[in-house]
Motif scaffolding. Sequence first.
Motif, short mmCIF file in Angstrom:
data_model
loop_
_atom_site.label_atom_id
_atom_site.label_comp_id
_atom_site.label_asym_id
_atom_site.label_seq_id
_atom_site.Cartn_x
_atom_site.Cartn_y
_atom_site.Cartn_z
N THR A 61 0.82 -1.22 0.00
CA THR A 61 0.00 0.00 0.00
C THR A 61 0.85 1.26 0.00
O THR A 61 0.36 2.33 0.36
N TYR A 62 2.09 1.15 -0.41
CA TYR A 62 3.01 2.29 -0.34
C TYR A 62 2.39 3.55 -0.98
O TYR A 62 2.40 4.63 -0.40
N GLY A 63 1.87 3.42 -2.18
CA GLY A 63 1.30 4.57 -2.89
C GLY A 63 -0.21 4.54 -2.96
O GLY A 63 -0.80 5.16 -3.86
N ALA A 64 -0.86 3.85 -2.03
CA ALA A 64 -2.32 3.68 -2.09
C ALA A 64 -3.03 4.83 -1.40
O ALA A 64 -3.85 4.64 -0.51
N ASN A 65 -2.70 6.04 -1.80
CA ASN A 65 -3.38 7.22 -1.29
C ASN A 65 -4.02 7.99 -2.44
O ASN A 65 -3.70 7.76 -3.61
N TYR A 66 -4.90 8.89 -2.11
CA TYR A 66 -5.65 9.63 -3.13
C TYR A 66 -4.70 10.35 -4.09
O TYR A 66 -4.90 10.31 -5.31
N ARG A 121 -4.93 15.36 4.01
CA ARG A 121 -6.18 14.70 3.61
C ARG A 121 -5.91 13.29 3.10
O ARG A 121 -6.59 12.33 3.48
N SER A 122 -4.91 13.16 2.21
CA SER A 122 -4.57 11.84 1.66
C SER A 122 -4.11 10.89 2.75
O SER A 122 -4.48 9.71 2.78
N PHE A 123 -3.29 11.41 3.66
CA PHE A 123 -2.74 10.56 4.72
C PHE A 123 -3.85 10.05 5.65
O PHE A 123 -3.88 8.87 5.99
N ARG A 124 -4.72 10.94 6.06
CA ARG A 124 -5.79 10.54 6.99
C ARG A 124 -6.68 9.46 6.37
O ARG A 124 -7.04 8.48 7.04
N GLU A 125 -7.02 9.62 5.12
CA GLU A 125 -7.89 8.64 4.46
C GLU A 125 -7.23 7.27 4.44
O GLU A 125 -7.85 6.26 4.80
N GLN A 126 -5.95 7.23 4.06
CA GLN A 126 -5.26 5.94 4.01
C GLN A 126 -5.03 5.38 5.41
O GLN A 126 -5.17 4.16 5.65
N LEU A 127 -4.68 6.25 6.34
CA LEU A 127 -4.44 5.82 7.71
C LEU A 127 -5.66 5.12 8.29
O LEU A 127 -5.55 4.03 8.88
#
Length: 618
Positions: A61-66, A121-127
């Motif tokens: 999931t390394y790059g699995a962010n928005y 925003r991207s980090f929180r969603e993936q986290l």
Amino acid sequence: MSLLEDLEHKILVGDGAMGTLLYSYGIDQCFEALNLSHPDQVLNVHQAYVHAGSDVIQTNTYGANYSKLSRYGLEDLVKEINKEGVKLARKAATDSTYVLGTIGGIRGINTRSTPLDEIKRSFREQLYCLLLEGVDGLLLETYYDLEEIITVLKIARKETNLPLIAQVSMHEPGILQDGTSLAAALKQIENAGADVTGVNCRLGPYHMIQSLEQVPLSGRFLSAYPNASLPDYEEGRLVYPTAPDYFKQSAEALRQQGVRLIGGCCGTTPEHIAAAANALKGLKPITTKEVTVNEKEARIIDFEEERLPHLHEIARKQRSVIVELDPPKKLSIDKYLEGTKALQEVGVDAITLADNSLASPRICNTAMASTIKAQHNVRPLVHVACRDRNLIGLQSHLMGLHTLGINQVLAVTGDPTKIGDFPGATSVYDVSSFDLIRLMKQFNQGRSYSGKSLEIKTSFSIAAAFNPNVRHLDRAVERLEKKQQCGADYFISQPIYNEAQLLEVYEATKHLTCPIYIGIMPLTSYRNAEFLHNEVPGIKLSDSIRNHMLHAKDSTQSIEAGLAIAKSLIDAAFDLFNGIYLITPFLRYELTVELTRYINEKTRLEEERKNRNGLHLI
């Protein structure tokens, strides 16, 4: 037992590169999307690493962010990709295997363009996706930007008590790209809430071990995931030639530096991890070590030289004249050397040399600068454009200028290559003129772009370009203010052809602490005047000037008219600006020689008048 409890008395082995194996299978696409489209391939990689001896594996999931998935049009699948990533890792893990949810950095090498709000925003969603799936901890890896990793660490620490492993990637051995030392960066990361701090990617084992020698052991644990080696490029593909035996030796050396979580990044395979696991089997962690300090890197000395006053120092106190004489477009340089000699004899403070202006090749300005400095004792002011050199080339170029004793430099962005006469050429623009100014100021502190010691401080006097011929002068002045903040010592303007504009520019810039050399270029013909008026952005000649040039009957009268206009502009600028920047048209150096004499005579008369007034006061 938890991951952190295990690290108290064990050295744990991580996994290696997911992307390297998938790439070797001929897969060259968004690797994280394979969690949905090719789950068996991802599962096989996880199982291979577990079989090789990994105590800790990470989700795919390394790059699995928005932010990163949007490059592939997959931004709406963040939840699904992360959810399946955890499930596949769990499926491959044994009862004793720890599964870390991986979140990679967004900001890349040499760029901070992604706003922090977007990163958050991207980090929180993936986290939240990873936490909901029940991972054993979080691995934040490949963060080039210290501000970014500290920002997301604080978010993660607030949301969970799970172990947080945070790894940065170095720009050069021991140094992050913002110049922070690895030891200082890891301390900041530890203070932001990381349980394990470390490094991964970009460098191979040798440089990673060397860098960790300067990192003291603290209350937190160290991790290291080096690349297999530096990559090679064979038949259109990147390959990492390092043998597993070397990785085995490297794992032992990493243990000696106190590292307790050892895995691999780009180029590492299950064979590398198996070698490391065999080397570390049964060994206890190192709890104390001596930290080495690279005295050669730490030492920076002033460059001792007897130098002339810098141009900005002269312009602050008295009248100063510099003349632009661009290097020739052809290899004959006799006329150019005649011109530099004539200008030196008339007493100019410097000759400026453009860096392939209008994106057309000329003799290298550094070569010509060195030549005129040696032959005629002329002080050169060398333009350095961001267009033609990448960051490596720019730093090498600046080091070369220093070595040649050339310390007057103008930082410019450079005209785009598309306006030149080589349509196949490309523009580089690794940095902007603002960045280049900062870089030269950093050189003056004895540090390279990455913060690494140069051992000697340079002594560059840094000029910046000023274009007053714009619709909104206030915006141009804002750019000057920003360049001054970046470290510019003075400004050099584009040519001005309007006396009223000179006063307007003075009023708009008089608050600046940096002196300005105001640009004046004599016209040579009516055709030249019409070209400037109609085709050069921002330059507009008054009707009276154009008519003056129109009624010149021949080339002699045209030159006389052009000189008269230039002298009138000099008269208008004389009491407003100490610095005058004369631009030589078409290598017609006799024109700028005459204008320099005119300025010198005005200066002499002014000094005589001041002296007379002083005597009267006595």
